[in-house]
Design a protein around this motif. Structure first.
Motif, mmCIF file in Angstrom:
data_model
loop_
_atom_site.group_PDB
_atom_site.id
_atom_site.type_symbol
_atom_site.label_atom_id
_atom_site.label_comp_id
_atom_site.label_asym_id
_atom_site.label_seq_id
_atom_site.Cartn_x
_atom_site.Cartn_y
_atom_site.Cartn_z
ATOM 1 N N VAL A 1 -5.400 -42.409 -4.728
ATOM 2 C CA VAL A 1 -4.476 -41.849 -5.708
ATOM 3 C C VAL A 1 -3.817 -42.957 -6.523
ATOM 4 O O VAL A 1 -3.328 -42.723 -7.636
ATOM 5 C CB VAL A 1 -3.422 -40.970 -4.992
ATOM 6 C CG1 VAL A 1 -2.423 -41.834 -4.241
ATOM 7 C CG2 VAL A 1 -2.714 -40.056 -5.964
ATOM 8 N N GLU A 2 -3.851 -44.169 -6.005
ATOM 9 C CA GLU A 2 -3.258 -45.279 -6.764
ATOM 10 C C GLU A 2 -4.017 -45.580 -8.052
ATOM 11 O O GLU A 2 -3.475 -46.158 -8.992
ATOM 12 C CB GLU A 2 -3.222 -46.544 -5.892
ATOM 13 C CG GLU A 2 -2.135 -46.487 -4.831
ATOM 14 C CD GLU A 2 -2.365 -47.491 -3.711
ATOM 15 O OE1 GLU A 2 -3.075 -48.487 -3.951
ATOM 16 O OE2 GLU A 2 -1.849 -47.268 -2.595
ATOM 17 N N ARG A 3 -5.281 -45.176 -8.072
ATOM 18 C CA ARG A 3 -6.087 -45.456 -9.267
ATOM 19 C C ARG A 3 -6.134 -44.249 -10.206
ATOM 20 O O ARG A 3 -6.907 -44.231 -11.158
ATOM 21 C CB ARG A 3 -7.507 -45.833 -8.837
ATOM 22 C CG ARG A 3 -7.548 -47.038 -7.885
ATOM 23 C CD ARG A 3 -8.978 -47.495 -7.682
ATOM 24 N NE ARG A 3 -9.573 -47.927 -8.936
ATOM 25 C CZ ARG A 3 -10.893 -47.972 -9.163
ATOM 26 N NH1 ARG A 3 -11.734 -47.633 -8.210
ATOM 27 N NH2 ARG A 3 -11.361 -48.363 -10.341
ATOM 28 N N LEU A 4 -5.307 -43.247 -9.937
ATOM 29 C CA LEU A 4 -5.402 -41.996 -10.696
ATOM 30 C C LEU A 4 -5.251 -42.195 -12.200
ATOM 31 O O LEU A 4 -6.147 -41.866 -12.987
ATOM 32 C CB LEU A 4 -4.367 -40.997 -10.181
ATOM 33 C CG LEU A 4 -4.514 -39.551 -10.666
ATOM 34 C CD1 LEU A 4 -4.028 -38.573 -9.610
ATOM 35 C CD2 LEU A 4 -3.756 -39.308 -11.962
ATOM 36 N N ALA A 5 -4.122 -42.774 -12.600
ATOM 37 C CA ALA A 5 -3.875 -42.924 -14.039
ATOM 38 C C ALA A 5 -4.985 -43.730 -14.704
ATOM 39 O O ALA A 5 -5.514 -43.351 -15.749
ATOM 40 C CB ALA A 5 -2.520 -43.584 -14.264
ATOM 41 N N GLU A 6 -5.334 -44.814 -14.046
ATOM 42 C CA GLU A 6 -6.357 -45.702 -14.597
ATOM 43 C C GLU A 6 -7.686 -44.973 -14.839
ATOM 44 O O GLU A 6 -8.238 -45.000 -15.936
ATOM 45 C CB GLU A 6 -6.576 -46.860 -13.605
ATOM 46 C CG GLU A 6 -7.751 -47.759 -13.917
ATOM 47 C CD GLU A 6 -8.268 -48.457 -12.635
ATOM 48 O OE1 GLU A 6 -7.508 -48.523 -11.635
ATOM 49 O OE2 GLU A 6 -9.429 -48.895 -12.628
ATOM 50 N N LEU A 7 -8.178 -44.286 -13.779
ATOM 51 C CA LEU A 7 -9.490 -43.653 -13.899
ATOM 52 C C LEU A 7 -9.473 -42.444 -14.828
ATOM 53 O O LEU A 7 -10.411 -42.209 -15.586
ATOM 54 C CB LEU A 7 -10.000 -43.249 -12.510
ATOM 55 C CG LEU A 7 -10.381 -44.422 -11.607
ATOM 56 C CD1 LEU A 7 -10.777 -43.944 -10.226
ATOM 57 C CD2 LEU A 7 -11.523 -45.215 -12.242
ATOM 58 N N VAL A 8 -8.396 -41.679 -14.753
ATOM 59 C CA VAL A 8 -8.301 -40.494 -15.617
ATOM 60 C C VAL A 8 -8.348 -40.916 -17.084
ATOM 61 O O VAL A 8 -9.032 -40.317 -17.902
ATOM 62 C CB VAL A 8 -7.014 -39.695 -15.306
ATOM 63 C CG1 VAL A 8 -6.696 -38.720 -16.430
ATOM 64 C CG2 VAL A 8 -7.155 -38.952 -13.988
#
Lengths: 220, 220
Positions: free
Chosen positions: B136-143
DNA sequence: TATTGTGAAATGCTTCACAGCC
DNA sequence: GGCTGTGAAGCATTTCACAATA
């Protein structure tokens, strides 16, 4: 202080939201709140909140607001979910059924899963969240024997009507349906429809493409 | 044939139900249906159905009814769910999240889960229903990198706001929230609330104890 | 004949605005 | 001064009832 006016259906739904916020405020140690607090938290108008609450009784103090503890208790009583535990039988322990079993809000409101059923032989006999999974073939029999008053349907749409009939045969007094299909009740039994598919469909038209600058749709 | 009248919000919701029934009728080979057929299937009045449909356009034939195929296609177009695929990112692959991944109605309406996130390390890296679970830590980045336009929140209530913020940071254009809490959107981003807890709460007051003879409540 | 589409009436719900109260 | 409770107004939605039409 009221005579005959009744809270509209949609108002009852808001009552549940008030309960949820009161629950939170109680945890946070607040003792008094105003209609404006509700309005801000739930994106309603304060007039709406006052109307809803005053239609159910006299809870507030002029110039002060509503006492959190008292209002919370009163609304629970009005919604009929105080001091009572309802046994529930669940049909279908797939992903959705498991989500329902795990949902804490159920217990908070006095609902207790007493029975669970599935058609999948590999699941029968296992215990999930403290409930043993039984064969769906025994649904009517066990529901009636245990006198469980509420059936919850979380099976695929094509099986939902059969399960519904079994619950009726087992003499439940309420059925909640999460299958994306309309159920019909035999002979004078009234059903209420809680329809998960409807929630999904909301998504299709609620897409609000109002980001400050960009709006990036995408095919895939 | 209409000027300015618009279908009310609640009417749009019914449109989705009409689509569902039309889908079924099409499978069953029916070619023409009447407003009364809709009314019977969905427990509405036929006048309501005609009003809803005629507000959206001119679809029926007097004395005959509505052509299933044509009406189905028209409603899909009106709801904006024809010929389009939307990529979706899911936060939380617990029981509820898994149920959403598995739900076929999503695909039927052109939604495709492209990304999935969880905070549980034991889940990260696994593939569920064809989607790899990311931290979930990479959510903003990947989205943002994948330009996924829709975020679905299926995490516990206390984490929901943080996830919501991450979706906004990732520049989604729509968020659907299944956590039993109200979210607030930063700066001008509009959110729509699809609130699962509300469904549960409906159950608490919809209990209809109207069995022909017995009504057996029960404490436990 | 059977059924749609739609003005007009009826009903339902929300908001306004303020008297009354703490 | 601040807030509730509520008549009355305003707005939204549903139902009625029937002319129009295939």
């Amino acid at each position: 202080m009221k005579g005959t006016k009744r809270l509209p259906e949609v108002g009852v739904r808001r009552l549940s939201l008030y309960v949820r916020e009161l629950h939170r405020w109680q945890r946070e140690g607040r003792t008094v709140i105003s209609s404006t607090d509700f309005a801000d938290a739930l994106h309603l108008s304060s007039a709406q909140v006052r109307r809803d609450l005053s239609t159910c009784g006299q809870f507030g103090t002029s110039g002060r607001g509503y006492e959190v503890r008292r209002l919370h208790a009163s609304l629970l009583r009005i919604l009929g979910i105080a001091d009572r535990t309802w046994a529930v039988a669940l049909a279908g322990v797939g992903n959705l059924g498991s989500a329902l079993l795990a949902y804490r809000g159920f217990q908070e409101r006095g609902f207790l899963f007493r029975l669970a059923f599935d058609a999948d032989r590999t699941k029968i006999g296992r215990t999930l969240y403290g409930v043993r999974v039984e064969s769906v073939e025994r649904l009517a029999e066990l529901v009636q024997r245990e006198a469980v008053p509420i059936g919850v349907i979380a099976v695929p749409a094509p099986q939902a009507q059969r399960v519904c009939d079994a619950f009726v045969a087992g003499r439940v007094s309420g059925i909640v349906n999460f299958a994306p299909t309309r159920l019909t009740a035999p002979r004078g039994v009234q059903l209420r429809h809680v329809d998960l598919s409807l929630e999904f469909e909301q998504l299709t038209y609620h897409l609000s493409l109002e980001h400050p600058q960009a709006a990036h749709a995408q095919r895939s």
